[in-house]
Design a protein around this motif. Structure first.
Motif, PDB file in Angstrom:
ATOM      1  N   THR A  67       1.007  -1.117  -0.070  1.00 52.56           N
ATOM      2  CA  THR A  67      -0.022  -0.060   0.057  1.00 52.56           C
ATOM      3  C   THR A  67       0.725   1.242  -0.257  1.00 52.56           C
ATOM      4  OG1 THR A  67      -0.319  -0.597   2.641  1.00 52.56           O
ATOM      5  CG2 THR A  67      -1.857  -1.027   1.095  1.00 52.56           C
ATOM      6  N   PRO A  68       1.311   2.348  -1.237  1.00 53.15           N
ATOM      7  CA  PRO A  68       2.178   2.692  -0.800  1.00 53.15           C
ATOM      8  C   PRO A  68       1.789   4.552  -0.218  1.00 53.15           C
ATOM      9  CG  PRO A  68       1.611   2.126  -3.115  1.00 53.15           C
ATOM     10  CD  PRO A  68       1.024   0.946  -2.624  1.00 53.15           C
ATOM     11  N   ARG A  69       0.662   4.977  -0.448  1.00 53.20           N
ATOM     12  CA  ARG A  69       0.336   5.663  -0.109  1.00 53.20           C
ATOM     13  C   ARG A  69       0.529   5.082   1.665  1.00 53.20           C
ATOM     14  NH1 ARG A  69      -3.401   4.807  -3.956  1.00 53.20           N
ATOM     15  NH2 ARG A  69      -2.971   6.900  -5.388  1.00 53.20           N
ATOM     16  N   HIS A  70       0.362   4.430   2.449  1.00 49.36           N
ATOM     17  CA  HIS A  70       0.276   4.222   3.985  1.00 49.36           C
ATOM     18  C   HIS A  70       0.817   2.806   3.364  1.00 49.36           C
ATOM     19  CE1 HIS A  70      -1.518   7.685   4.761  1.00 49.36           C
ATOM     20  NE2 HIS A  70      -2.456   7.456   3.992  1.00 49.36           N
ATOM     21  N   LEU A  71       2.407   2.532   4.148  1.00 49.60           N
ATOM     22  CA  LEU A  71       2.788   1.581   3.964  1.00 49.60           C
ATOM     23  C   LEU A  71       2.423   0.541   4.896  1.00 49.60           C
ATOM     24  CD1 LEU A  71       6.015   2.609   2.169  1.00 49.60           C
ATOM     25  CD2 LEU A  71       4.496   0.964   0.821  1.00 49.60           C
ATOM     26  N   VAL A  72       2.193   1.176   6.337  1.00 47.55           N
ATOM     27  CA  VAL A  72       1.669   0.038   7.187  1.00 47.55           C
ATOM     28  C   VAL A  72       0.494  -0.562   7.184  1.00 47.55           C
ATOM     29  CG1 VAL A  72       0.612   2.177   8.387  1.00 47.55           C
ATOM     30  CG2 VAL A  72       2.385   0.308   9.960  1.00 47.55           C
ATOM     31  N   TYR A  95       8.281   7.591   8.108  1.00 41.84           N
ATOM     32  CA  TYR A  95       8.126   5.899   8.295  1.00 41.84           C
ATOM     33  C   TYR A  95       8.226   4.951   9.239  1.00 41.84           C
ATOM     34  CZ  TYR A  95       8.196   1.557   6.235  1.00 41.84           C
ATOM     35  OH  TYR A  95       8.187  -0.287   5.830  1.00 41.84           O
ATOM     36  N   ILE A  96       9.331   5.139   9.749  1.00 45.27           N
ATOM     37  CA  ILE A  96       9.707   4.020  11.565  1.00 45.27           C
ATOM     38  C   ILE A  96       8.653   4.714  12.274  1.00 45.27           C
ATOM     39  CG2 ILE A  96      10.864   3.944  13.214  1.00 45.27           C
ATOM     40  CD1 ILE A  96      13.094   3.333  11.211  1.00 45.27           C
ATOM     41  N   GLN A  97       8.251   6.196  12.147  1.00 44.00           N
ATOM     42  CA  GLN A  97       7.916   6.508  13.296  1.00 44.00           C
ATOM     43  C   GLN A  97       6.543   6.035  13.528  1.00 44.00           C
ATOM     44  OE1 GLN A  97       8.086  11.188  13.942  1.00 44.00           O
ATOM     45  NE2 GLN A  97      10.430  10.412  14.962  1.00 44.00           N
ATOM     46  N   GLU A  98       5.749   5.872  12.092  1.00 48.24           N
ATOM     47  CA  GLU A  98       4.211   5.603  11.689  1.00 48.24           C
ATOM     48  C   GLU A  98       4.589   4.527  12.076  1.00 48.24           C
ATOM     49  OE1 GLU A  98       1.466   5.085   8.399  1.00 48.24           O
ATOM     50  OE2 GLU A  98       3.604   5.838   7.664  1.00 48.24           O
ATOM     51  N   ILE A  99       5.035   3.700  11.933  1.00 49.51           N
ATOM     52  CA  ILE A  99       5.169   2.071  12.179  1.00 49.51           C
ATOM     53  C   ILE A  99       5.053   1.818  13.506  1.00 49.51           C
ATOM     54  CG2 ILE A  99       6.803  -0.233  12.413  1.00 49.51           C
ATOM     55  CD1 ILE A  99       7.518   0.362   9.578  1.00 49.51           C
ATOM     56  N   ASP A 100       6.207   2.653  14.766  1.00 46.88           N
ATOM     57  CA  ASP A 100       6.238   2.798  16.110  1.00 46.88           C
ATOM     58  C   ASP A 100       4.578   3.257  16.427  1.00 46.88           C
ATOM     59  OD1 ASP A 100       7.383   1.924  18.391  1.00 46.88           O
ATOM     60  OD2 ASP A 100       8.543   3.949  18.398  1.00 46.88           O
ATOM     61  N   GLY A 101       3.886   3.738  16.057  1.00 43.57           N
ATOM     62  CA  GLY A 101       2.545   4.350  17.064  1.00 43.57           C
ATOM     63  C   GLY A 101       1.742   3.601  16.395  1.00 43.57           C
ATOM     64  N   HIS A 102       1.583   2.453  15.147  1.00 48.68           N
ATOM     65  CA  HIS A 102       0.509   1.499  14.674  1.00 48.68           C
ATOM     66  C   HIS A 102       0.972   0.848  15.226  1.00 48.68           C
ATOM     67  CE1 HIS A 102      -2.083  -0.717  12.687  1.00 48.68           C
ATOM     68  NE2 HIS A 102      -0.839  -1.844  12.412  1.00 48.68           N
ATOM     69  N   LEU A 103       1.654  -0.262  16.302  1.00 47.82           N
ATOM     70  CA  LEU A 103       1.988  -0.973  16.810  1.00 47.82           C
ATOM     71  C   LEU A 103       1.987  -0.800  18.463  1.00 47.82           C
ATOM     72  CD1 LEU A 103       6.254  -1.604  15.929  1.00 47.82           C
ATOM     73  CD2 LEU A 103       4.171  -3.110  14.954  1.00 47.82           C
ATOM     74  N   LYS A 104       1.753   0.437  18.646  1.00 48.14           N
ATOM     75  CA  LYS A 104       1.408   0.697  20.073  1.00 48.14           C
ATOM     76  C   LYS A 104      -0.441   0.778  20.450  1.00 48.14           C
ATOM     77  CE  LYS A 104       5.541   3.870  21.195  1.00 48.14           C
ATOM     78  NZ  LYS A 104       6.321   4.739  21.578  1.00 48.14           N
ATOM     79  N   GLN A 105      -0.317   1.148  18.843  1.00 51.87           N
ATOM     80  CA  GLN A 105      -2.178   1.283  19.021  1.00 51.87           C
ATOM     81  C   GLN A 105      -2.561   0.089  19.356  1.00 51.87           C
ATOM     82  OE1 GLN A 105      -3.109   3.318  15.400  1.00 51.87           O
ATOM     83  NE2 GLN A 105      -2.244   5.280  16.425  1.00 51.87           N
ATOM     84  N   ALA A 106      -1.653  -1.330  18.462  1.00 50.66           N
ATOM     85  CA  ALA A 106      -2.188  -2.979  18.568  1.00 50.66           C
ATOM     86  C   ALA A 106      -1.595  -3.359  19.520  1.00 50.66           C
ATOM     87  CB  ALA A 106      -1.263  -3.151  17.243  1.00 50.66           C
ATOM     88  N   ASP A 107      -1.335  -3.211  20.485  1.00 51.75           N
ATOM     89  CA  ASP A 107      -1.065  -3.290  21.928  1.00 51.75           C
ATOM     90  C   ASP A 107       0.284  -4.069  21.688  1.00 51.75           C
ATOM     91  OD1 ASP A 107      -3.184  -2.339  23.056  1.00 51.75           O
ATOM     92  OD2 ASP A 107      -4.912  -3.731  22.084  1.00 51.75           O
ATOM     93  N   PHE A 108       1.193  -3.908  20.967  1.00 46.07           N
ATOM     94  CA  PHE A 108       2.754  -4.195  20.798  1.00 46.07           C
ATOM     95  C   PHE A 108       3.526  -3.543  21.755  1.00 46.07           C
ATOM     96  CE2 PHE A 108       6.826  -4.250  19.445  1.00 46.07           C
ATOM     97  CZ  PHE A 108       6.934  -5.151  19.257  1.00 46.07           C
TER      98      PHE A 108
END
Length: 700
Positions: free
Chosen positions: A43-48, A225-238
């Motif tokens: 998903t090029p626009r939002h790779l996460v 990009y890394i910060q976006e993934i990091d934020g997504h991981l936290k939202q997913a209770d990682f």
């Protein structure tokens, strides 16, 4: 490996590899040793989003993972596509043009159209400050902080997003660079700031300058990009460790990756080579060529004497117009040929394949997502090598009519060929181009590509592996299980890794081993501290020492590993023999009677982590079971002395139903969820104990 299923309340190691077309996810359950797989379009626009979809398809949850491993092509693509940050250079007075002058490489002396490398940062954004260190690191001219503030005024005025700092001889003494970095960060708090000594402590000012500017150029995008993934991981209770794959195939923590972004330049491809190394260990192979073909590019690396070959300098963009990046990485050569690579005609009517790619959006014409350009995938579909109703296990239906129309309109019609002839031509050109990648990573090291087995993976690798092997004269192809997920699988075999280097010139004959051990001790201490910060408490530390050497009077050096017993015995003769042997392998000649010298010392500190075991599959007979048969399909394998390009009736097998010991004579197609293996007429295939497809290349 098992089909995806929900595994609640389990601790997993989760790995995700984002490519130009597909995102692959592999999850390893450390309690049961089960491996779960998922694959989805990127998903090029939002790779996460692609990572989340792939994890969902594997049946894994971030909340169940103790470690999340990730590799991406975002850094290399940003450089190749030239869409990075508005960056600037701050350097020592008198040296602003080192970056553009470079090494003045002119490999084709008589080419009137030769063009030198294009700098990532134009001269108008390269600034000088008053300071100077000697080659020994002593202060020759103190840093003039007023000149630094004056440069900052200009940087603010022109509105830069990133700043690279490279001061002369800062690899010897970083004090001036550290102070300049402090001032720039204070004056431009929103900018991405990178100093050369953080990335490289080697000599060669052009290479160090190119490296720090590459880091600044890709930095803001990679950091976000890394910060976006990091934020997504936290939202997913990682709540576990988020680690990224470096170009060495090793892992480093996300906080470090956000500053030293260029270290993940080849992170995804490097993980595939690590996976190949693990496969070779399981199969008892000392050598192999790792070949990875995805949707956008094809990459090749080498396993030699059981280890992945590495380099200390990468040339991004090819030798002629390259921008060097000076840091340790697995030696990988890449060409712009993948499943989504577009076939096109130049003004003279010559057929080309790539480097432009249809990517995931809109993708090849047969994807039915609006793409109208013919691609390698469209050609495979037209020739019968892909099943229109079996792509991605039947999840995605392919449009044969759209593929045929694209090839007819863009290639076959203008060249007065049939669609079949045009499709076969596309694949033949693609195979020739990809064979160059395989040859490059071997012949430049004095190795014979034809003597190596080819380990083919990536979604498109098994489709083309035997054609490439024939092009080179190779005798064996190995297709691992789940080749479409192999890079993500390789991440599960990666270890934490920290590479340190220090330029330290010394004649071998006068080598002071006490000083040598002192410097190695300092480098190892840095690695121990980094390993402690990573949070991987169960990782076992491993140390490897190496040295760059050359004959006295030479310019360039080769790297050799120094065994601990050689250092312990202070054996100069053994060091010289190791160097002579490596020089002979690399260049085909050596000079055992000539004096040698050390240039740089290297230390690699690894945190060895638990690896998934290679699962064995059930044993069968030579004849494949009836459950593996999926019928037949007409497949065109290209011109031959007997077939003249006519389609052949080809048996199709389901890979999941094959057993160890099964043997198949070509022609045949072996289908699985994310890939198809093509077996040519006269080839012979056998399934080994681990479920790998081992293909012996026949000679028509």
């Amino acid at each position: 490996m098992n089909k995806p299923e929900k595994l609640p309340n389990r601790r997993l190691r989760l790995a995700a590899d984002i490519g130009g077309t597909f995102t692959d996810v592999a999850a390893f359950d450390e309690r049961t040793s089960r491996l779960l797989l998922g694959k989805t379009l990127s998903t090029p626009r939002h790779l996460v989003e692609g990572i989340s979809e792939g994890a969902g398809k594997s049946g894994a949850r971030f909340a169940d993972a103790s470690i999340f491993l990730h590799g991406s092509t975002v850094a290399i693509n940003t450089m190749l596509e030239r869409n990075g940050a508005k960056a600037a250079l701050v350097t020592t007075a008198g040296f602003r043009d080192v970056y553009e002058i470079g090494r003045i490489n002119r490999p084709d002396a008589y080419n009137l159209y030769f063009r030198k490398h294009d700098p990532l940062v134009p001269r108008s954004r390269r600034f000088e400050v008053n300071e100077r260190l000697t080659a020994e690191g002593d202060v020759h001219k103190p840093l003039d902080e007023a000149s630094v503030h004056a440069v900052c005024d200009r940087l603010i005025e022109i509105g830069v997003d990133a700043v690279g700092i490279m001061l002369l001889h800062s690899y010897r003494n970083p004090a001036h660079e550290i102070r300049v970095r402090e001032i720039v960060r204070e004056r431009l708090p929103q900018a991405f700031v990178s100093a050369s000594h953080e990335l490289s402590q080697e000599y060669r000012e052009f290479e160090r300058c190119s490296t720090v500017l590459a880091n600044a150029y890709v930095g803001p995008r990679v950091r976000d990009y890394i910060q976006e993934i990091d934020g997504h991981l936290k939202q997913a209770d990682f709540d576990g460790s988020f680690l990224l794959v470096q170009s060495t195939g090793g892992l480093y923590e996300s906080a470090q990756a956000q500053q030293q972004c260029i270290r993940m330049l080849e992170s995804g491809p490097a993980a595939g080579v690590v996976g190949t190394q693990a496969l070779c260990h399981a199969m008892g192979l000392g050598e192999a060529i790792a070949f990875d073909m995805g949707g956008t590019t094809a990459k090749a690396g080498v396993i030699y004497d059981g280890q992945a070959l590495t380099t200390s300098l990468a040339l991004v963009g090819g030798y002629e117009r390259a921008l060097p990046v000076q840091m340790a990485m697995i030696d990988i050569f890449e060409v712009g040929t993948g499943g989504g690579s577009i076939a096109w005609l130049d003004e003279g009517g010559a057929l080309h394949v790539g480097p432009r790619s249809a990517g995931a959006e809109p993708g090849p014409a047969c994807y039915g997502r609006g793409g109208q350009q013919p691609t390698v995938t469209d050609a495979n579909l037209i020739l019968g090598r892909l099943g229109a109703d079996r792509f991605l296990g039947g999840e995605m239906k392919l449009d044969v009519a759209a593929a045929r129309q694209a090839i007819q309109d863009k290639i076959a019609g203008p060249l007065d060929l049939t669609v079949i002839e045009a499709a076969a031509g596309i694949l033949r050109i693609a195979a020739t181009t990809m064979s160059l990648a395989v040859k490059t990573v071997t012949t430049e090291r004095g190795l014979d590509a034809a003597s190596f087995p080819l380990v083919a993976y990536g979604g498109a690798g098994p489709l083309h592996a035997v054609a490439i092997a024939r092009e080179i004269g190779m005798e064996r192809v190995i297709v691992p299980r789940a080749p479409g997920h192999f890079c993500a699988f390789g991440m599960l075999h990666s270890d934490l890794r920290y590479d340190y280097v220090r330029t330290w010139p010394a004649r071998l004959a006068q080598l002071n081993f006490a000083d040598l051990e002192r410097i190695y001790g300092e480098l190892i201490t840095e690695g121990e501290e980094a390993l402690a910060r990573s949070g991987a408490s169960n990782a076992k530390m491993k140390v490897v020492r190496a040295v760059d050497m050359r004959y006295v009077g030479q310019e360039h050096a080769v790297t050799i590993e120094l065994p601990e017993k050689v250092l312990r015995k202070q054996d100069r003769a053994a060091i010289k023999q190791l160097f002579d042997a490596e020089h002979l392998l690399r260049y085909g000649t050596n000079a055992p009677t000539e004096a040698a010298e050390l240039v740089s010392l290297r230390a690699t500190i690894s945190g060895v982590m638990r690896k998934p075991k290679m699962e064995k599959i059930a044993r069968g007979t030579a004849k494949p079971p009836a459950a593996a048969l999926r019928g037949t399909r007409a497949v065109t394998f290209g011109p031959s002395a007997s077939g003249h390009g006519a389609a052949k009736k080809t048996t199709v097998y389901a890979r999941d139903a094959l057993k160890s010991g099964n043997r198949i004579a070509g022609p045949a197609l072996i289908e699985e969820h994310a890939s198809t293996t093509v077996v040519f007429p006269s080839d012979k295939l056998e399934v080994d104990q681990f479920g790998n497809l081992v293909i012996e290349i026949g000679r028509a």
